[in-house]
Design a protein around this motif. Structure first.
Motif, PDB file in Angstrom:
ATOM      1  N   SER A  17       0.796  -1.230   0.000  1.00 54.13           N
ATOM      2  CA  SER A  17       0.000   0.000   0.000  1.00 54.13           C
ATOM      3  C   SER A  17       0.833   1.287   0.000  1.00 54.13           C
ATOM      4  N   PRO A  18       1.905   1.397   0.814  1.00 56.87           N
ATOM      5  CA  PRO A  18       2.695   2.634   0.768  1.00 56.87           C
ATOM      6  C   PRO A  18       3.244   2.926  -0.621  1.00 56.87           C
ATOM      7  N   GLN A  19       3.714   1.874  -1.296  1.00 51.69           N
ATOM      8  CA  GLN A  19       4.237   2.032  -2.649  1.00 51.69           C
ATOM      9  C   GLN A  19       3.134   2.475  -3.608  1.00 51.69           C
ATOM     10  N   ILE A  20       1.990   1.818  -3.524  1.00 49.49           N
ATOM     11  CA  ILE A  20       0.878   2.117  -4.430  1.00 49.49           C
ATOM     12  C   ILE A  20       0.412   3.559  -4.272  1.00 49.49           C
ATOM     13  N   HIS A  21       0.198   3.999  -3.041  1.00 49.85           N
ATOM     14  CA  HIS A  21      -0.327   5.348  -2.818  1.00 49.85           C
ATOM     15  C   HIS A  21       0.721   6.424  -3.108  1.00 49.85           C
ATOM     16  N   THR A  22       1.979   6.098  -2.924  1.00 49.21           N
ATOM     17  CA  THR A  22       3.037   7.045  -3.301  1.00 49.21           C
ATOM     18  C   THR A  22       3.049   7.240  -4.812  1.00 49.21           C
ATOM     19  N   TRP A  23       2.883   6.153  -5.558  1.00 46.21           N
ATOM     20  CA  TRP A  23       2.798   6.258  -7.024  1.00 46.21           C
ATOM     21  C   TRP A  23       1.554   7.031  -7.447  1.00 46.21           C
ATOM     22  N   PHE A  24       0.417   6.753  -6.787  1.00 45.74           N
ATOM     23  CA  PHE A  24      -0.803   7.501  -7.095  1.00 45.74           C
ATOM     24  C   PHE A  24      -0.585   8.997  -6.873  1.00 45.74           C
ATOM     25  N   ALA A  25       0.069   9.348  -5.782  1.00 44.38           N
ATOM     26  CA  ALA A  25       0.295  10.754  -5.444  1.00 44.38           C
ATOM     27  C   ALA A  25       1.161  11.444  -6.490  1.00 44.38           C
ATOM     28  N   LYS A  26       2.216  10.773  -6.925  1.00 40.39           N
ATOM     29  CA  LYS A  26       3.090  11.351  -7.952  1.00 40.39           C
ATOM     30  C   LYS A  26       2.343  11.525  -9.263  1.00 40.39           C
ATOM     31  N   GLN A  27       1.554  10.521  -9.606  1.00 41.76           N
ATOM     32  CA  GLN A  27       0.802  10.545 -10.866  1.00 41.76           C
ATOM     33  C   GLN A  27      -0.209  11.679 -10.902  1.00 41.76           C
TER      34      GLN A  27
END
Length: 278
Positions: A17-27
């Motif tokens: 989840s931390p990885q996924i939401h960090t990618w979502f935030a950057k995107q």
């Protein structure tokens, strides 16, 4: 200061989840920080209260705290109330904690958008009657399926879910039974919502449940095929999938609830799959 988000679980080190939401935030160009929090098995409430008291604005909740989160929330969405479990928390402007459940939406999105499987008029079998099963029933009933059978080792628990979700009055045939009741039946979609994959096990399922057009879906995600997935391949299923896509899609729904921006899931899902193969 960046908006603070987290995922609570025990264990939690494996969480994507931390990885996924960090990618979502950057995107989506959102400024936030997302961390994993290992909460004591017997005191989720204290960990959650500390997080929100220190400025946390939203959180995901995974095993074994989805029922604890249901109790912790001040207000519940209708789907969370019927599911009897919460996987998404959000702090409102008045300080109240809002609880929701995005698991079922994540499953349906993965099935239809990522796997290209139409749920319209399909005959569906759901294995298990615990929290994982409860979270996906309502979105499945709203997705246009024709029939849903809930099968469980103890059929009484499955029947209880039938009674809970009959109030939706969807007109869909909703039945229950134990493993033995599955003899001589066939389904377009079988979803494994039991905990058997966690222990490397498999429910005692009869042969012939799947056709050459069927999809077998395990809510668990793993680098290696689960016993249920291996069984489904041997049974001749047309498609076999684990829950990685559901994980990404339910995260996207939570992200939208928090930020009112919907991230694209395909790039993140493909990146996770490439990491699994590395």
């Amino acid at each position: 200061m960046l908006d603070q988000y987290a995922v609570f679980g025990n264990p939690i080190a494996h969480s994507q989840s931390p990885q996924i939401h960090t990618w979502f935030a950057k995107q989506t160009h959102q400024r936030l920080q997302y961390t994993a929090i290992l909460a004591p098995e017997d005191d989720f409430e204290a960990s959650a209260r500390i997080f929100f008291a220190k400025g946390g604005v939203g959180a995901n909740v995974t095993v074994p705290f989805k029922l604890d989160a249901l109790v912790f929330a001040d207000k519940l969405s209708p789907r969370a109330r019927r599911a009897g479990a919460v996987n998404t928390l959000q702090k409102g402007k008045n300080g109240e904690i809002y609880g929701d459940n995005t698991d079922g939406v994540g499953l349906v999105s993965d099935l239809t958008n990522n796997l290209g499987f139409s749920l319209m008029d399909k005959k569906v079998l759901l294995l298990g009657a615990g929290g994982a099963a409860r979270g996906v029933i309502e979105p499945l009933l709203n997705a246009g399926i024709a029939q849903l059978k809930i099968a469980n080792r103890t059929p009484e628990k499955a029947q209880q879910l039938v009674q809970v979700f009959h109030v939706l009055e969807t007109g869909i045939t909703l039945t229950s039974g134990n493993w033995a009741s599955l003899e001589d039946e066939q389904y377009d979609l079988i979803i494994n919502a039991t905990s058997s994959s966690l222990s490397g096990d498999l429910p005692p399922l009869p042969d012939g449940l799947l056709t050459q057009k069927s999809l077998a879906y395990d809510l668990m995600y793993s680098k290696q095929p689960t016993p249920f997935m291996l069984w489904a391949k041997q049974q001749g299923a047309a498609q076999v999938a684990d829950g990685l896509g559901m994980l990404v899609e339910q995260a996207a729904e939570a992200f939208f609830l928090w930020r009112q921006v919907r991230p694209e899931t395909q790039p993140v899902l493909q990146h996770l799959k490439s990491l699994e193969k590395a």
